[in-house]
Design a protein around this motif. Structure first.
Motif, PDB file in Angstrom:
ATOM      1  N   THR A  91       0.841  -1.274  -0.054  1.00 45.65           N
ATOM      2  CA  THR A  91      -0.093  -0.009   0.033  1.00 45.65           C
ATOM      3  C   THR A  91       0.745   1.295   0.090  1.00 45.65           C
ATOM      4  O   THR A  91       0.147   2.571   0.040  1.00 45.65           O
ATOM      5  CB  THR A  91      -1.210   0.030   1.026  1.00 45.65           C
ATOM      6  OG1 THR A  91      -0.119   0.120   2.559  1.00 45.65           O
ATOM      7  CG2 THR A  91      -1.715  -1.306   1.256  1.00 45.65           C
ATOM      8  N   PHE A  92       2.200   1.127  -0.100  1.00 45.15           N
ATOM      9  CA  PHE A  92       2.967   2.318   0.077  1.00 45.15           C
ATOM     10  C   PHE A  92       2.793   3.330  -1.316  1.00 45.15           C
ATOM     11  O   PHE A  92       3.023   4.529  -1.158  1.00 45.15           O
ATOM     12  CB  PHE A  92       4.305   2.008  -0.085  1.00 45.15           C
ATOM     13  CG  PHE A  92       5.004   1.279   1.157  1.00 45.15           C
ATOM     14  CD1 PHE A  92       4.299   1.451   2.296  1.00 45.15           C
ATOM     15  CD2 PHE A  92       6.456   0.898   1.240  1.00 45.15           C
ATOM     16  CE1 PHE A  92       4.708   1.068   3.463  1.00 45.15           C
ATOM     17  CE2 PHE A  92       6.787   0.401   2.430  1.00 45.15           C
ATOM     18  CZ  PHE A  92       5.839   0.397   3.514  1.00 45.15           C
ATOM     19  N   SER A  93       2.410   2.783  -2.339  1.00 39.68           N
ATOM     20  CA  SER A  93       2.183   3.514  -3.512  1.00 39.68           C
ATOM     21  C   SER A  93       0.814   4.325  -3.430  1.00 39.68           C
ATOM     22  O   SER A  93       0.569   5.400  -4.284  1.00 39.68           O
ATOM     23  CB  SER A  93       2.163   2.848  -4.846  1.00 39.68           C
ATOM     24  OG  SER A  93       1.127   1.761  -4.717  1.00 39.68           O
TER      25      SER A  93
ATOM     26  N   GLU B   9      -6.376   6.831  -0.217  1.00 44.28           N
ATOM     27  CA  GLU B   9      -6.777   5.514  -0.911  1.00 44.28           C
ATOM     28  C   GLU B   9      -6.611   4.369  -0.091  1.00 44.28           C
ATOM     29  O   GLU B   9      -7.215   3.281  -0.188  1.00 44.28           O
ATOM     30  CB  GLU B   9      -5.750   5.518  -1.993  1.00 44.28           C
ATOM     31  CG  GLU B   9      -6.166   6.501  -3.143  1.00 44.28           C
ATOM     32  CD  GLU B   9      -5.000   6.414  -4.191  1.00 44.28           C
ATOM     33  OE1 GLU B   9      -5.397   6.846  -5.352  1.00 44.28           O
ATOM     34  OE2 GLU B   9      -3.855   6.228  -3.949  1.00 44.28           O
ATOM     35  N   ARG B  10      -5.774   4.473   1.281  1.00 44.49           N
ATOM     36  CA  ARG B  10      -5.502   3.517   2.111  1.00 44.49           C
ATOM     37  C   ARG B  10      -6.646   3.138   3.138  1.00 44.49           C
ATOM     38  O   ARG B  10      -7.727   3.855   3.103  1.00 44.49           O
ATOM     39  CB  ARG B  10      -4.240   3.783   3.076  1.00 44.49           C
ATOM     40  CG  ARG B  10      -2.983   3.783   2.465  1.00 44.49           C
ATOM     41  CD  ARG B  10      -2.051   4.405   3.480  1.00 44.49           C
ATOM     42  NE  ARG B  10      -0.726   4.391   2.785  1.00 44.49           N
ATOM     43  CZ  ARG B  10       0.408   5.217   3.175  1.00 44.49           C
ATOM     44  NH1 ARG B  10       0.221   5.773   4.412  1.00 44.49           N
ATOM     45  NH2 ARG B  10       1.682   5.151   2.636  1.00 44.49           N
ATOM     46  N   THR B  11      -6.857   1.861   3.322  1.00 46.05           N
ATOM     47  CA  THR B  11      -7.845   1.382   3.891  1.00 46.05           C
ATOM     48  C   THR B  11      -8.032   1.901   5.609  1.00 46.05           C
ATOM     49  O   THR B  11      -7.008   1.583   6.263  1.00 46.05           O
ATOM     50  CB  THR B  11      -7.964  -0.163   4.217  1.00 46.05           C
ATOM     51  OG1 THR B  11      -8.128  -0.694   2.760  1.00 46.05           O
ATOM     52  CG2 THR B  11      -9.345  -0.811   4.652  1.00 46.05           C
ATOM     53  N   PHE B  12      -9.058   2.387   5.865  1.00 39.48           N
ATOM     54  CA  PHE B  12      -9.003   2.953   7.328  1.00 39.48           C
ATOM     55  C   PHE B  12      -9.533   1.899   8.176  1.00 39.48           C
ATOM     56  O   PHE B  12     -10.770   1.469   8.098  1.00 39.48           O
ATOM     57  CB  PHE B  12     -10.053   4.257   7.367  1.00 39.48           C
ATOM     58  CG  PHE B  12     -10.167   4.769   8.827  1.00 39.48           C
ATOM     59  CD1 PHE B  12      -9.054   5.639   9.492  1.00 39.48           C
ATOM     60  CD2 PHE B  12     -11.244   4.573   9.477  1.00 39.48           C
ATOM     61  CE1 PHE B  12      -9.160   6.140  10.589  1.00 39.48           C
ATOM     62  CE2 PHE B  12     -11.227   5.023  10.794  1.00 39.48           C
ATOM     63  CZ  PHE B  12     -10.395   5.968  11.486  1.00 39.48           C
ATOM     64  N   VAL B  13      -8.857   1.569   9.152  1.00 40.14           N
ATOM     65  CA  VAL B  13      -9.214   0.386  10.099  1.00 40.14           C
ATOM     66  C   VAL B  13      -9.390   0.882  11.427  1.00 40.14           C
ATOM     67  O   VAL B  13      -9.609  -0.119  12.297  1.00 40.14           O
ATOM     68  CB  VAL B  13      -8.105  -0.752  10.070  1.00 40.14           C
ATOM     69  CG1 VAL B  13      -7.876  -1.447   8.580  1.00 40.14           C
ATOM     70  CG2 VAL B  13      -6.845  -0.002  10.796  1.00 40.14           C
TER      71      VAL B  13
END
Length: 312
Positions: free
Chosen positions: A59-61, A66-70
């Motif tokens: 997920t670095f890119s 855009e990353r999943t919020f957990v």
């Protein structure tokens, strides 16, 4: 009444600006350090957002949005880990033991140095004592293992199998703390020596005239004179209770004693970088920081309640 209060406020503001103007060169000299603090200490706090996201090499890119919020899933995963409870115990136990033994050792060593009247010997002793502070933990750990390992120097000298670095118990905390004291005691004593240098020499002369011996002068003049310094350093140490250095634990540990040497910094490294789950590692680091700040404020408040020196 309001006019009087307003006038007093204006005078106070005027005094503050005048004071700042008189100290303008000192303030100007502090600018580079403020910039450094902002760049390297405050801007990186943005990284705490990773504690609430799923952050892995894949997920670095992706951008922040855009990353999943957990949510608090990373915290739950860290706290429910099978070794988390023992890690907390190890961290707190090692830290408290290190603060207690380290503070006492530094004060005693500083007092001993302060009582030496042969200045050349005093300077040589002080220089030798703080040299280990500048030596890498890799070198220190290698020396410590040669001395403390099974069949090492201490075992041969005593003729016994002491198992100092191979006993899976809280004894390993004591061994690691003693090694750390040997490395840092000379450096830590510098602060106390500086505080002792500020004590009025006339107090010692008056006590000597009154018939006080050396131990009495230390107890009634030296120690009370450095009491504010001791309290401030203790408050700062309490704030870093959970920030036990990972390097010494890793280098002095082995598979036998790892159950009692695992600390939060090492745990964050293993679960974060080791498992390629940077969200969990960040969550553990954030937990350390929040607890550290809380302990710092509590210790500072307790000191203020007893009328002692405090940080803020």
């Amino acid at each position: 009444m309001q006019a009087k209060a307003k006038k007093a406020k204006i005078q106070k503001q005027k005094f503050s600006w005048e004071l700042m103007y008189r100290q303008r060169y000192l303030l100007l000299m502090s600018v580079p350090f403020v910039v450094w603090l902002f760049i390297f200490k405050y801007i990186p706090l943005w990284g705490w957002t990773m504690a609430f996201q799923e952050v892995k090499p894949a997920t670095f890119s992706l951008s922040f949005f855009e990353r999943t919020f957990v949510g608090f899933a990373n915290f739950q995963k860290a706290f429910s880990d099978r070794i988390f409870a023992q890690t907390i115990i190890n961290t707190i136990g090692t830290s408290i033991l290190g603060i207690a033994l380290g503070t006492i050792s530094a004060i005693v060593f500083a007092v001993m140095l302060n009582e030496i009247r042969f200045m050349k010997f005093k300077k040589i002793t002080q220089t030798i004592s703080y040299l280990p502070h500048f030596v890498s933990w890799v070198v220190i750990a290698s020396i410590a293992k040669m001395v403390c390992n099974d069949g090492g120097l201490l075992d041969r000298m005593t003729g016994r199998d002491l198992k100092l670095l191979s006993t899976n118990s809280v004894m390993i905390w004591v061994v690691i703390c003693v090694i750390n004291i040997w490395k840092e005691v000379g450096w830590d004593a510098i602060v106390y020596l500086s505080a002792m240098a500020g004590i009025d020499s006339g107090l010692y002369e008056a006590a000597k005239v009154d018939g006080a011996n050396r131990l009495q002068r230390i107890w009634h003049i030296t120690l009370p004179g450095i009491k504010p310094t001791i309290i401030v350093l203790l408050i700062m140490s309490i704030g870093s209770t959970l920030n036990v250095g990972m390097e010494r634990q890793m280098l002095l540990s082995n598979a036998i004693v790892q159950d009692h040497t695992m600390v939060l910094s090492w745990f964050a490294y293993l679960r974060g970088i080791g498992n390629n789950n940077y969200g969990v590692g960040t969550a553990i680091g954030m937990f350390q920081s929040v607890v550290g700040i809380t302990l710092l404020l509590i210790a500072n408040k307790i000191a203020s309640l007893f009328g002692e020196s405090k940080l803020i």
